[in-house]
Design a protein around this motif. Structure first.
Motif, PDB file in Angstrom:
ATOM      1  N   TYR A 295      46.660  -9.467 -19.255  1.00 26.71           N
ATOM      2  CA  TYR A 295      47.089 -10.085 -20.514  1.00 26.71           C
ATOM      3  C   TYR A 295      46.005  -9.878 -21.576  1.00 26.71           C
ATOM      4  CZ  TYR A 295      49.524 -13.656 -23.297  1.00 26.71           C
ATOM      5  OH  TYR A 295      50.234 -14.333 -24.265  1.00 26.71           O
ATOM      6  N   PRO A 296      46.382  -9.660 -22.837  1.00 29.35           N
ATOM      7  CA  PRO A 296      45.373  -9.454 -23.890  1.00 29.35           C
ATOM      8  C   PRO A 296      44.382 -10.619 -23.953  1.00 29.35           C
ATOM      9  CG  PRO A 296      47.595  -9.076 -24.731  1.00 29.35           C
ATOM     10  CD  PRO A 296      47.759  -9.630 -23.358  1.00 29.35           C
ATOM     11  N   GLU A 297      43.140 -10.286 -24.291  1.00 30.83           N
ATOM     12  CA  GLU A 297      42.107 -11.334 -24.364  1.00 30.83           C
ATOM     13  C   GLU A 297      42.228 -12.063 -25.698  1.00 30.83           C
ATOM     14  OE1 GLU A 297      38.187 -10.048 -23.318  1.00 30.83           O
ATOM     15  OE2 GLU A 297      38.710 -10.093 -21.192  1.00 30.83           O
ATOM     16  N   ASN A 298      43.254 -12.897 -25.781  1.00 31.46           N
ATOM     17  CA  ASN A 298      43.477 -13.677 -27.000  1.00 31.46           C
ATOM     18  C   ASN A 298      43.117 -15.134 -26.765  1.00 31.46           C
ATOM     19  OD1 ASN A 298      45.560 -14.686 -25.441  1.00 31.46           O
ATOM     20  ND2 ASN A 298      47.171 -13.567 -26.530  1.00 31.46           N
ATOM     21  N   GLU A 299      43.403 -15.972 -27.755  1.00 33.91           N
ATOM     22  CA  GLU A 299      43.006 -17.383 -27.671  1.00 33.91           C
ATOM     23  C   GLU A 299      43.765 -18.149 -26.592  1.00 33.91           C
ATOM     24  OE1 GLU A 299      41.497 -19.245 -31.584  1.00 33.91           O
ATOM     25  OE2 GLU A 299      43.120 -17.904 -32.191  1.00 33.91           O
ATOM     26  N   LEU A 300      45.007 -17.724 -26.309  1.00 37.27           N
ATOM     27  CA  LEU A 300      45.772 -18.381 -25.254  1.00 37.27           C
ATOM     28  C   LEU A 300      45.113 -18.159 -23.891  1.00 37.27           C
ATOM     29  CD1 LEU A 300      48.267 -20.038 -24.538  1.00 37.27           C
ATOM     30  CD2 LEU A 300      49.578 -17.911 -24.398  1.00 37.27           C
ATOM     31  N   LYS A 301      44.680 -16.928 -23.636  1.00 35.91           N
ATOM     32  CA  LYS A 301      43.985 -16.620 -22.382  1.00 35.91           C
ATOM     33  C   LYS A 301      42.673 -17.401 -22.309  1.00 35.91           C
ATOM     34  CE  LYS A 301      42.649 -12.754 -19.407  1.00 35.91           C
ATOM     35  NZ  LYS A 301      42.714 -11.268 -19.242  1.00 35.91           N
ATOM     36  N   ALA A 302      41.972 -17.467 -23.441  1.00 35.39           N
ATOM     37  CA  ALA A 302      40.706 -18.214 -23.483  1.00 35.39           C
ATOM     38  C   ALA A 302      40.934 -19.694 -23.183  1.00 35.39           C
ATOM     39  CB  ALA A 302      40.053 -18.045 -24.854  1.00 35.39           C
ATOM     40  N   GLU A 303      42.069 -20.222 -23.676  1.00 35.13           N
ATOM     41  CA  GLU A 303      42.412 -21.630 -23.435  1.00 35.13           C
ATOM     42  C   GLU A 303      42.598 -21.894 -21.939  1.00 35.13           C
ATOM     43  OE1 GLU A 303      42.815 -25.262 -25.188  1.00 35.13           O
ATOM     44  OE2 GLU A 303      42.979 -23.500 -26.459  1.00 35.13           O
ATOM     45  N   ILE A 304      43.279 -20.966 -21.259  1.00 31.39           N
ATOM     46  CA  ILE A 304      43.511 -21.107 -19.816  1.00 31.39           C
ATOM     47  C   ILE A 304      42.184 -21.059 -19.061  1.00 31.39           C
ATOM     48  CG2 ILE A 304      44.547 -19.992 -17.794  1.00 31.39           C
ATOM     49  CD1 ILE A 304      46.764 -18.992 -19.800  1.00 31.39           C
ATOM     50  N   LEU A 305      41.321 -20.121 -19.424  1.00 26.51           N
ATOM     51  CA  LEU A 305      40.009 -19.999 -18.775  1.00 26.51           C
ATOM     52  C   LEU A 305      39.182 -21.264 -18.991  1.00 26.51           C
ATOM     53  CD1 LEU A 305      39.233 -16.315 -19.832  1.00 26.51           C
ATOM     54  CD2 LEU A 305      39.739 -17.090 -17.509  1.00 26.51           C
ATOM     55  N   LYS A 306      39.235 -21.795 -20.224  1.00 21.92           N
ATOM     56  CA  LYS A 306      38.486 -23.026 -20.535  1.00 21.92           C
ATOM     57  C   LYS A 306      38.990 -24.203 -19.698  1.00 21.92           C
ATOM     58  CE  LYS A 306      39.560 -25.395 -24.241  1.00 21.92           C
ATOM     59  NZ  LYS A 306      39.914 -26.748 -23.707  1.00 21.92           N
ATOM     60  N   ASP A 307      40.320 -24.359 -19.658  1.00 22.63           N
ATOM     61  CA  ASP A 307      40.890 -25.497 -18.920  1.00 22.63           C
ATOM     62  C   ASP A 307      40.616 -25.392 -17.420  1.00 22.63           C
ATOM     63  OD1 ASP A 307      41.785 -26.516 -21.265  1.00 22.63           O
ATOM     64  OD2 ASP A 307      43.918 -26.332 -20.837  1.00 22.63           O
ATOM     65  N   TYR A 308      40.683 -24.178 -16.887  1.00 24.13           N
ATOM     66  CA  TYR A 308      40.382 -24.003 -15.458  1.00 24.13           C
ATOM     67  C   TYR A 308      38.908 -24.319 -15.193  1.00 24.13           C
ATOM     68  CZ  TYR A 308      40.289 -22.010 -10.753  1.00 24.13           C
ATOM     69  OH  TYR A 308      40.148 -21.842  -9.392  1.00 24.13           O
ATOM     70  N   GLY A 309      38.056 -23.898 -16.110  1.00 26.94           N
ATOM     71  CA  GLY A 309      36.633 -24.249 -15.992  1.00 26.94           C
ATOM     72  C   GLY A 309      36.429 -25.748 -16.019  1.00 26.94           C
ATOM     73  N   ASP A 310      37.174 -26.427 -16.886  1.00 28.81           N
ATOM     74  CA  ASP A 310      37.085 -27.887 -16.979  1.00 28.81           C
ATOM     75  C   ASP A 310      37.517 -28.541 -15.664  1.00 28.81           C
ATOM     76  OD1 ASP A 310      36.778 -30.438 -17.978  1.00 28.81           O
ATOM     77  OD2 ASP A 310      38.593 -30.408 -19.192  1.00 28.81           O
ATOM     78  N   LEU A 311      38.601 -28.014 -15.052  1.00 26.50           N
ATOM     79  CA  LEU A 311      39.068 -28.539 -13.762  1.00 26.50           C
ATOM     80  C   LEU A 311      37.997 -28.361 -12.690  1.00 26.50           C
ATOM     81  CD1 LEU A 311      41.235 -29.636 -11.808  1.00 26.50           C
ATOM     82  CD2 LEU A 311      42.080 -27.300 -11.575  1.00 26.50           C
ATOM     83  N   LEU A 312      37.396 -27.164 -12.624  1.00 28.14           N
ATOM     84  CA  LEU A 312      36.343 -26.914 -11.633  1.00 28.14           C
ATOM     85  C   LEU A 312      35.154 -27.843 -11.864  1.00 28.14           C
ATOM     86  CD1 LEU A 312      36.456 -23.003 -11.561  1.00 28.14           C
ATOM     87  CD2 LEU A 312      37.256 -24.559  -9.777  1.00 28.14           C
ATOM     88  N   PHE A 313      34.863 -28.141 -13.136  1.00 26.94           N
ATOM     89  CA  PHE A 313      33.799 -29.093 -13.464  1.00 26.94           C
ATOM     90  C   PHE A 313      34.120 -30.473 -12.900  1.00 26.94           C
ATOM     91  CE2 PHE A 313      33.128 -32.454 -16.780  1.00 26.94           C
ATOM     92  CZ  PHE A 313      31.819 -32.763 -16.444  1.00 26.94           C
ATOM     93  N   GLN A 314      35.368 -30.940 -13.102  1.00 28.79           N
ATOM     94  CA  GLN A 314      35.778 -32.250 -12.584  1.00 28.79           C
ATOM     95  C   GLN A 314      35.660 -32.300 -11.065  1.00 28.79           C
ATOM     96  OE1 GLN A 314      36.408 -34.744 -14.515  1.00 28.79           O
ATOM     97  NE2 GLN A 314      36.785 -33.758 -16.480  1.00 28.79           N
ATOM     98  N   MET A 315      35.918 -31.148 -10.421  1.00 31.32           N
ATOM     99  CA  MET A 315      35.886 -31.087  -8.958  1.00 31.32           C
ATOM    100  C   MET A 315      34.464 -30.880  -8.411  1.00 31.32           C
ATOM    101  SD  MET A 315      39.355 -28.806  -8.341  1.00 31.32           S
ATOM    102  CE  MET A 315      39.502 -29.094  -6.562  1.00 31.32           C
ATOM    103  N   GLY A 316      33.519 -30.646  -9.313  1.00 33.77           N
ATOM    104  CA  GLY A 316      32.122 -30.515  -8.878  1.00 33.77           C
ATOM    105  C   GLY A 316      31.692 -29.101  -8.551  1.00 33.77           C
ATOM    106  N   PHE A 317      32.510 -28.090  -8.904  1.00 33.58           N
ATOM    107  CA  PHE A 317      32.141 -26.688  -8.660  1.00 33.58           C
ATOM    108  C   PHE A 317      31.473 -26.133  -9.925  1.00 33.58           C
ATOM    109  CE2 PHE A 317      35.800 -27.391  -5.803  1.00 33.58           C
ATOM    110  CZ  PHE A 317      35.201 -27.063  -4.589  1.00 33.58           C
ATOM    111  N   TYR A 318      30.228 -26.564 -10.161  1.00 35.68           N
ATOM    112  CA  TYR A 318      29.587 -26.304 -11.442  1.00 35.68           C
ATOM    113  C   TYR A 318      29.294 -24.826 -11.697  1.00 35.68           C
ATOM    114  CZ  TYR A 318      28.971 -31.387 -11.405  1.00 35.68           C
ATOM    115  OH  TYR A 318      29.186 -32.741 -11.349  1.00 35.68           O
TER     116      TYR A 318
END
Length: 651
Positions: A295-318
């Protein structure tokens, strides 16, 4: 006075509310009429001066069901089955083919209406059990609307609640009428109602779900998608995360463009995260990540990457979390999206804060404040000061913490940021709780309670109950503490908020410890541990293992206690949780001390002291000094042992 109504439960049992014991409660059970009551009702409300045979006939056919008695009596009158003989109303002729069920009676009554009135009733049933005049007026096509309403209310089909709203006399009438309508006509009616409601309620977000429902039933799926999505956004804003999850799920059914589906799925996954459904969310994110490899590296893709990073943060996978945040950061920098850049810096700052790297965390916050200000992005600006306050709180600088929280209060109040306001009141309550000013802590929690009235959601109410439980625990009012923790657990289970369930089970374990119920304590901790493992919540797992270690130390099971505490230390090291390492080293030192292993006890308490001094956790630092003093006394070093005891006691 509060009046509640309820049907019997599925098993025929009565439903009862568990109200505060001081509230007087009177239960009125509405049963079928006996013969005498049935006769009185018919005489006074329906058929004046009925003969005994007439009453007996109605009673036997209806079995005394009040609603059926009413509808059956009206049916007899409408069809001229009643006549007056010698001052008594009697059955006038042989009755054949009388409908045998209440639904059949209702259908027969509706079929007698003229076309205009029948259409009015049908369209009312499509609108719902409660019918707003403004909606109905725009939906029906009658020669005289007010006269039509008067006739329908005289027929005992609909009742006037007030000048703006009608209600069906009984839900069974509404359902029966609705089910009479042909499928094609039903679709047409729902579509008209949806269009009317959209015009009337376009500025009323609370009604978007109703608009979406009617468009869905009217098979305008594009409009249904739009309003279900808007309903999800509104539910998120109002803390109604379970509702939001359902609305986004419905919107997804009617989204066919790949990018649009991705956008809705992002919101759906945010609801899963907020409800503590971390494992489900992680699986869903991983599926999406596989789908967007090319998928093109646009803001929607960046949003998904950010949110997944946030989830991993909540789970303690820093470490893994930061890889996704860094990739997202690169894309947002390319698009010069300052708000999203600030969001990522905020998550990175929280990682540093959780890892007790307070200086770096503070530097990160300052970067955020260079990007946003109060006018451009008040929410991110306020949350930056919230993080500054949290860092100062954890470093024991309560005055600096309060100073930052006051900035948050000002911005949040000005911009009506209820989520942020709720968080800062909770944190101010926590600071005063930690300082021992329980009255002031309670005053802030009461501010939380006021916000609950505006957001109308169970999620923040659950957090409030948790805070009040902790407050009463500190006041040694363990009965009230247990009551609030139990309320929090009930709501958290209803919401399936597994993160909150894990936390409150831990707290209930503490209550069980105070009561000396070590079996219950162990069960609470083990259920909490299972949830932490299921969620992949490593910090949560570290906390529960630590509690289990202390419990088994108290029970004298040395090997099990040490095993749990060592495992907790290892997890704390993996996530660079210095406070977790320090506290478990302190608990290990206690365990070794109780078992007369003074060399090992001294080694662990010194490691704890080193870390506690580094992260400036004063309270536990001086607890550790006292423990070290006791160890040295046991080892014969009276001079240094007494010196440390004096220092710890003075604090």
């Amino acid at each position: 006075m509060i009046i509640f109504t309820s049907r019997y439960d599925y098993d025929g049992s009565k439903k009862f509310l568990n109200l505060y014991e001081k509230f007087p409660v009177q239960v009125i059970e509405l049963k079928n009429f006996d013969y005498v009551s049935c006769k009185s009702y018919i005489e006074n409300q329906l058929i004046f001066s009925p003969s005994e045979d007439t009453v007996r006939f109605i009673f036997e056919r209806t079995e005394g069901n009040p609603f059926y008695v009413e509808q059956f009596s009206i049916y007899l009158l409408e069809n001229d089955f009643i006549k007056n003989e010698n001052g008594k109303n009697v059955i006038s002729k042989e009755i054949k083919n009388i409908p045998s069920t209440i639904s059949s009676i209702i259908i027969a009554r509706i079929d007698r209406l003229n076309a205009e009135l029948k259409s009015l009733v049908e369209k009312s049933s499509v609108i719902g059990y409660e019918v707003e005049n403004e909606v109905l007026k725009r939906v029906v096509d009658v020669s005289d609307f007010e006269e039509g309403i008067e006739k329908i209310t005289r027929e005992n089909i609909l009742l006037k609640i007030n000048e703006i709203k009608l209600i069906f006399k009984h839900s069974l009438i509404k359902d029966t009428v609705y089910n009479m309508i042909l499928k094609k006509k039903l679709k047409e009616y729902h579509l008209i109602v949806g269009e009317v409601m959209e015009k009337l309620f376009i500025n009323d977000e609370e009604r978007f779900k109703d608009i979406a429902f009617h468009y869905e039933k009217g098979e305008n799926f594009e409009k249904a998608k739009i309003f279900y999505r808007k309903s999800g956004d509104y539910s998120h804003k109002k803390f109604r995360f379970s509702d939001g999850l359902n609305f986004y799920k419905k919107a997804l059914n009617y989204a066919f463009d790949f990018s649009e589906k991705l956008s809705i799925r992002i919101n759906f996954l945010r609801m899963e995260m907020l409800l503590g459904m971390w494992i489900d969310a992680k699986k869903d994110y991983e599926q999406i990540l596989n789908e967007i490899v090319d998928y093109p590296e646009n803001e929607l893709k960046a949003e998904i990457l950010k949110d997944y990073g946030d989830l991993l943060f909540q789970m303690g996978f820093y470490e893994e979390c930061e890889k996704y945040l860094d990739k997202s950061y690169e894309i947002f920098v390319r698009f010069k999206d300052k708000e999203k850049i600030a969001d990522i810096l905020s998550i990175k700052g929280q990682i540093l804060w959780r890892k007790n790297e307070y200086k770096k965390a503070m530097e990160n916050v300052e970067k955020i404040l260079e990007i946003v200000d109060e006018n451009s992005d008040p929410e991110t600006y306020a949350n930056a000061f919230l993080t500054k306050g949290n860092i100062a709180k954890d470093m024991g600088d309560y005055d600096e913490s309060v100073k930052n929280y006051e900035v948050v209060l000002k911005v949040a109040k000005k911009n009506n940021l209820l989520l942020t306001l709720n968080a800062v009141y909770g944190n101010l309550g926590l600071i005063n709780w930690m300082k021992g000013d329980y009255e002031k802590a309670l005053s802030y929690y009461l501010e939380n309670e006021k916000i609950m009235k505006d957001v109308n959601s169970k999620t923040p109410l659950s957090y409030l109950y948790g805070n009040l439980g902790a407050l009463y625990y500190s006041l040694k009012d363990y009965t009230k503490a247990e009551d609030y923790f139990s309320k929090q657990l009930k709501i958290s289970r209803e919401l399936n908020d597994r993160k909150s369930i894990r936390i409150v089970l831990n707290n209930l374990g503490g209550i069980a410890n105070i009561k000396g119920d070590y079996v219950a304590e162990s069960e609470f901790y083990k259920e909490s541990l299972k949830i932490a493992e299921d969620l992949g919540d490593r910090k949560g797992k570290r906390t529960v293992l630590s509690n289990l270690g202390q419990l088994y130390g108290l029970l004298g099971d040395f090997d099990v206690s040490v095993s749990y505490l060592k495992e907790s230390v290892e997890i704390a090291k993996q996530i660079d949780d210095k406070m977790g390492i320090a506290l478990n080293k302190y608990y290990l030192s206690q365990t070794y001390f109780i078992n007369n292993l003074f060399e090992l006890s001294l080694k662990h308490v010194e490691e704890a002291l080193s870390l506690l001094e580094e992260i400036k956790l004063k309270q536990y630092y001086y607890h550790s000094l006292l423990l070290k003093g006791e160890i040295l006394l046991k080892m014969g070093d009276f001079e240094n042992g007494l010196k440390l005891l004096d220092e710890g006691i003075e604090f």
